[in-house]
Design an enzyme around this catalytic site. Structure first.
Site, PDB file in Angstrom:
ATOM      1  N   GLY A 191      10.822  13.317 -18.215  1.00  0.00           N
ATOM      2  CA  GLY A 191      11.455  14.603 -17.958  1.00  0.00           C
ATOM      3  C   GLY A 191      12.912  14.567 -18.351  1.00  0.00           C
ATOM      4  N   GLY A 206      16.818  17.184 -18.049  1.00  0.00           N
ATOM      5  CA  GLY A 206      17.495  18.366 -17.544  1.00  0.00           C
ATOM      6  C   GLY A 206      18.862  18.495 -18.172  1.00  0.00           C
ATOM      7  N   PHE A 253      21.657  17.532 -16.977  1.00  0.00           N
ATOM      8  CA  PHE A 253      22.608  16.469 -16.642  1.00  0.00           C
ATOM      9  C   PHE A 253      22.042  15.072 -16.835  1.00  0.00           C
ATOM     10  CE2 PHE A 253      23.530  20.127 -13.870  1.00  0.00           C
ATOM     11  CZ  PHE A 253      24.769  20.471 -14.393  1.00  0.00           C
ATOM     12  N   GLY A 254      20.776  14.944 -17.224  1.00  0.00           N
ATOM     13  CA  GLY A 254      20.220  13.615 -17.401  1.00  0.00           C
ATOM     14  C   GLY A 254      18.729  13.643 -17.688  1.00  0.00           C
ATOM     15  N   VAL A 308      14.756  11.661 -16.871  1.00  0.00           N
ATOM     16  CA  VAL A 308      13.980  10.974 -15.833  1.00  0.00           C
ATOM     17  C   VAL A 308      13.004  10.026 -16.516  1.00  0.00           C
ATOM     18  CG1 VAL A 308      12.437  11.256 -13.870  1.00  0.00           C
ATOM     19  CG2 VAL A 308      14.205  12.962 -14.312  1.00  0.00           C
ATOM     20  N   LYS A 329      16.214   8.701 -12.339  1.00  0.00           N
ATOM     21  CA  LYS A 329      17.022   9.684 -13.050  1.00  0.00           C
ATOM     22  C   LYS A 329      18.290   9.010 -13.573  1.00  0.00           C
ATOM     23  CE  LYS A 329      18.583  14.464 -12.634  1.00  0.00           C
ATOM     24  NZ  LYS A 329      18.617  15.657 -11.752  1.00  0.00           N
ATOM     25  N   ASP A 370      17.718  27.617  -5.528  1.00  0.00           N
ATOM     26  CA  ASP A 370      17.202  27.611  -6.899  1.00  0.00           C
ATOM     27  C   ASP A 370      15.679  27.614  -6.912  1.00  0.00           C
ATOM     28  OD1 ASP A 370      17.501  27.704  -9.640  1.00  0.00           O
ATOM     29  OD2 ASP A 370      17.550  25.529  -9.874  1.00  0.00           O
TER      30      ASP A 370
END
Length: 310
Positions: free
Chosen positions: A143, A145, A147-148, A150, A164, A234
Site C-alpha cells: 500500500g 499514501g 506520506f509513505g 506500507v 509503514k 476522515d
C-alpha cells in the site's frame, strides 16, 4: 549341500519336477532332506553316511536340507539389526542437525531483534534494523499514501505485520503518523484495523448492509466506548478488506476529545465530499461530523457511485 554322497535309506516319490519334490519335503513334517536327480528322494530321521566329494571326484549330487526358521533367522536378524542401527543413527544425526539449525536460527533472530521494549504500556519499540529484517529490506509493498508506503513483514514470533515507512523529508507526514499511532494504540475493535481499500463495485445488497452496519459499529466504538471520545474526521469508503469487511482506518486526522468536552475547535481536516457543514460555518466540531461523513458514504454505498469526480 553340493557334491554330496546321498544318505542311505531314501524314500522315493513319483514326482517329475524339482519344485514338486521340494514342496513334498516342506509339507512333510518328518522330512529332513531331499534330492532330485531325475527322480525325487526324501529322507526322514537321521542322515547316515553323509559325505562330500572333492571337486576332482564325480558322482555326487545336490542335497537340500530342511532347517528350522530359528536357524535361518540368526544371520538375517544380525543383518536386520545392523540396518536398523544404521537407519537409527542417520535419523538421529538428521534430527540433531535440524534441532541445532532451528536453535541457531531462533538465537540469531532473537539477538538481531534484541528484547522488544514496550513503551507507554501500549507499544513495542523496534529499531530500523529490526524492521529491515522483518520486511526483508522492505521488499514487498502492499500500500501507499501521501506520506509513505506500507510493507508486509513477519516478526520473530511469526506474527504478520504491516510496516509503514514514511517518505524522507516530510515533517508533516511524521506528525500525522505519530498522531495515527497514538490513536490506534489506545483502541482495539474488530472494525478498527488498518487494511487495503477497495472501490464501491458491490452488487450484493447483503454485503452492502454488512458494510454499513460494520462501519457504524466501528464509529460507535470510537465515539462512545473508548476512554476518550475519538473523532475520526476522515470517514470514507476506502477501508474494506478482500472479504468486504469494513475497517475504519487512517487515524492520522483523528482527535481525542475528553469526556468532559462535547465539542472541539480545530483546523479543517478530512476529504472533500465528506466534510460536514460545520467546517464551512466555522462552528465547533462534534462527533456528528463523523456521522455526516458516514451518511455520505451510505449514499455512495446505496447508489454504487461516488458523490464527486474529484
Amino acid at each position: 549341500m553340493p557334491d554330496m554322497r546321498l544318505p542311505v535309506n531314501p524314500h522315493s516319490l513319483e514326482i517329475e519336477s524339482a519344485q514338486a519334490c521340494e514342496l513334498a519335503c516342506l509339507n512333510n513334517c518328518s522330512c529332513m532332506a531331499y534330492a532330485y536327480d531325475g527322480g525325487c528322494s526324501v529322507w526322514e530321521g537321521d542322515l547316515l553316511t553323509l559325505q562330500q566329494f572333492s571337486q576332482s571326484d564325480s558322482g555326487g549330487g545336490n542335497l537340500f536340507l530342511k532347517l528350522s526358521a530359528s536357524e535361518l533367522s540368526s544371520s538375517g536378524s544380525k543383518k536386520g539389526s545392523l540396518i536398523d542401527a544404521t537407519v537409527g543413527v542417520i535419523l538421529g544425526v538428521v534430527l540433531l542437525l535440524g534441532s541445532v539449525i532451528s536453535l541457531f536460527w531462533w538465537w540469531w533472530r532473537r539477538n538481531v531483534f534484541g528484547p522488544l521494549n514496550q513503551t507507554g504500556g501500549f507499544f513495542v519499540q523496534f529499531s530500523y534494523r529490526n524492521l529491515q529484517i522483518a520486511t526483508k529490506n522492505f521488499s514487498t509493498q502492499i500500500g501507499s499514501g501521501g506520506f509513505g508506503c506500507v510493507f508486509i513483514g513477519t516478526l520473530p514470533d511469526s506474527t504478520v505485520v504491516a510496516v509503514k515507512k514514511l517518505f524522507e523529508g516530510l515533517n508533516r507526514g511524521e506528525k500525522q503518523f505519530r498522531s495515527e499511532v497514538s490513536t490506534i494504540g489506545m483502541i482495539q475493535h474488530i472494525n478498527l484495523i488498518r487494511l487495503h481499500g477497495k472501490d464501491l463495485e458491490i452488487s450484493d445488497w447483503k454485503t452492502r448492509y454488512q458494510i454499513a452496519c460494520g462501519t457504524a459499529r466501528g464509529l460507535t466504538y470510537l465515539h462512545q466506548k473508548c476512554r476518550d471520545c475519538i473523532i475520526h474526521f476522515d470517514i470514507k469508503p476506502e477501508n474494506l478488506d478482500p472479504e468486504f469487511c469494513p475497517k475504519v482506518a487512517d487515524f492520522g486526522m483523528a482527535k481525542l476529545v475528553g469526556r468532559e468536552f462535547s465539542r472541539v475547535l480545530t483546523i479543517m481536516r478530512g476529504t472533500i465530499g465528506y466534510l460536514a457543514p460545520e467546517w464551512i460555518s466555522g462552528a465547533a466540531i462534534t462527533a456528528k461530523a463523523d456521522v455526516y461523513s458516514y451518511g455520505m458514504m451510505l449514499f455512495e454505498l446505496i447508489s454504487g457511485r461516488r458523490n464527486s469526480d474529484l
